[in-house]
Design a protein around this motif. Structure first.
Motif, PDB file in Angstrom:
ATOM      1  N   VAL A 179       0.855  -1.190   0.000  1.00 26.97           N
ATOM      2  CA  VAL A 179       0.000   0.000   0.000  1.00 26.97           C
ATOM      3  C   VAL A 179       0.888   1.237   0.000  1.00 26.97           C
ATOM      4  O   VAL A 179       1.694   1.429   0.912  1.00 26.97           O
ATOM      5  N   ASP A 180       0.767   2.028  -1.038  1.00 23.97           N
ATOM      6  CA  ASP A 180       1.594   3.227  -1.213  1.00 23.97           C
ATOM      7  C   ASP A 180       3.088   2.905  -1.048  1.00 23.97           C
ATOM      8  O   ASP A 180       3.833   3.624  -0.392  1.00 23.97           O
ATOM      9  N   GLY A 181       3.494   1.793  -1.625  1.00 22.50           N
ATOM     10  CA  GLY A 181       4.905   1.420  -1.615  1.00 22.50           C
ATOM     11  C   GLY A 181       5.372   0.677  -0.376  1.00 22.50           C
ATOM     12  O   GLY A 181       6.529   0.233  -0.337  1.00 22.50           O
ATOM     13  N   GLN A 182       4.507   0.516   0.613  1.00 21.59           N
ATOM     14  CA  GLN A 182       4.902  -0.151   1.855  1.00 21.59           C
ATOM     15  C   GLN A 182       4.233  -1.519   1.968  1.00 21.59           C
ATOM     16  O   GLN A 182       3.022  -1.649   1.762  1.00 21.59           O
ATOM     17  N   VAL A 183       5.022  -2.537   2.293  1.00 21.90           N
ATOM     18  CA  VAL A 183       4.471  -3.876   2.492  1.00 21.90           C
ATOM     19  C   VAL A 183       3.672  -3.881   3.793  1.00 21.90           C
ATOM     20  O   VAL A 183       4.204  -3.580   4.858  1.00 21.90           O
TER      21      VAL A 183
END
Length: 266
Positions: A179-183
């Motif tokens: 989500v938005d580049g974060q796991v």
């Protein structure tokens, strides 16, 4: 000021328990929820959906993703040009199927004529909104299966682009939600060739997944399947968040993260 968020959740032809959890999690996260019905072989929704302001996040089958494209729903995490095997291989050097043969179904059928009947191959569509799921099978079966396209037995045709690759040994397979580049969360779905869904608990596995997610992504919010191979960890494929299923995932955590992300979008 936060942006209004509505989850448009498909309630037909989808596993009931997962849908109930997504629905409840969206409400717990402070989002509105709108049920939608998807009608096979139709470009219209099966129920009346009122105009929805703010961000609308569709969740359901790939058909809903296509319908959401037409409606311009801002919570659709999909880019047709980026969710393709050839795009992934062009932008990354750590894909599982980095060196593949890309061809049409018609060409694939002809190519399999030159291979040993019992040789095993991985085949899948180039595009993400799959006409069929990626599968491992033998050349003889690929020929039979793809020749039946001419008789109208499948939802793809002779011009559908596919990739064909040799089968590789995979020691484990995991699905991570980004989500938005974060796991945000992960689960195994196959270990040593056996179906096994367990929540990821090892911090080092999350670190590995995050290092992979720090590379090029087809969308900042997506689903990333990862495999452990003899050569280390590789990305199997990316999937559109809006039409990806869960294994032993923390659905509530994922839905809350996605809702929070879109609520802060201007």
């Amino acid at each position: 000021m936060s942006t209004p968020v509505t989850w448009a959740i498909q309630t037909n032809f989808i596993a009931d328990e997962q849908i109930r959890r997504v629905w409840s999690a969206a409400e717990d996260a402070g989002a509105r929820v709108q049920d939608v019905l998807v009608v096979p072989f139709s470009d219209e929704l099966g129920n009346e959906v009122p105009p929805l302001d703010g961000v609308v996040i569709p969740y359901g089958a790939t058909k809903l993703t296509r319908l959401a494209q037409k409606r311009g729903w801002r919570g659709l995490c999909f880019d047709e040009a980026a969710f393709r095997v050839d795009a992934w291989n062009r932008h990354r050097d750590d894909m599982l199927n980095q060196h593949v043969r890309q061809m049409s179904v018609r060409e694939c059928m002809a190519a399999m004529q030159d291979e040993d009947e019992e040789s095993r191959w991985f085949v899948r569509p180039v595009q993400d909104l799959k006409h069929f799921d990626g599968t491992v099978t033998v050349a003889r079966e690929i020929r039979r299966w793809m020749s039946s396209v001419d008789s109208g037995n499948y939802s793809f045709d002779g011009d559908t682009e596919v990739i064909v690759a040799p089968v590789q040994k995979l020691h484990g397979e995991w699905r991570f939600f980004v989500v938005d580049g974060q796991v945000v969360d992960g689960s195994s779905y196959r270990i040593a060739g056996q179906r096994l869904a367990n929540a990821v608990a090892r911090p080092e596995l999350y670190e590995t997944a995050q290092s992979l997610a720090d590379g090029w992504l087809p969308h900042r919010t997506c689903v990333m399947d990862v495999a452990l191979t003899d050569e280390g960890y590789k990305v199997i494929e990316f999937n559109t968040f809006n039409s990806s299923g869960f294994y032993a995932h923390d659905i509530e955590k994922i839905v809350a993260a996605v809702t929070r992300h879109f609520a802060t979008q201007a």
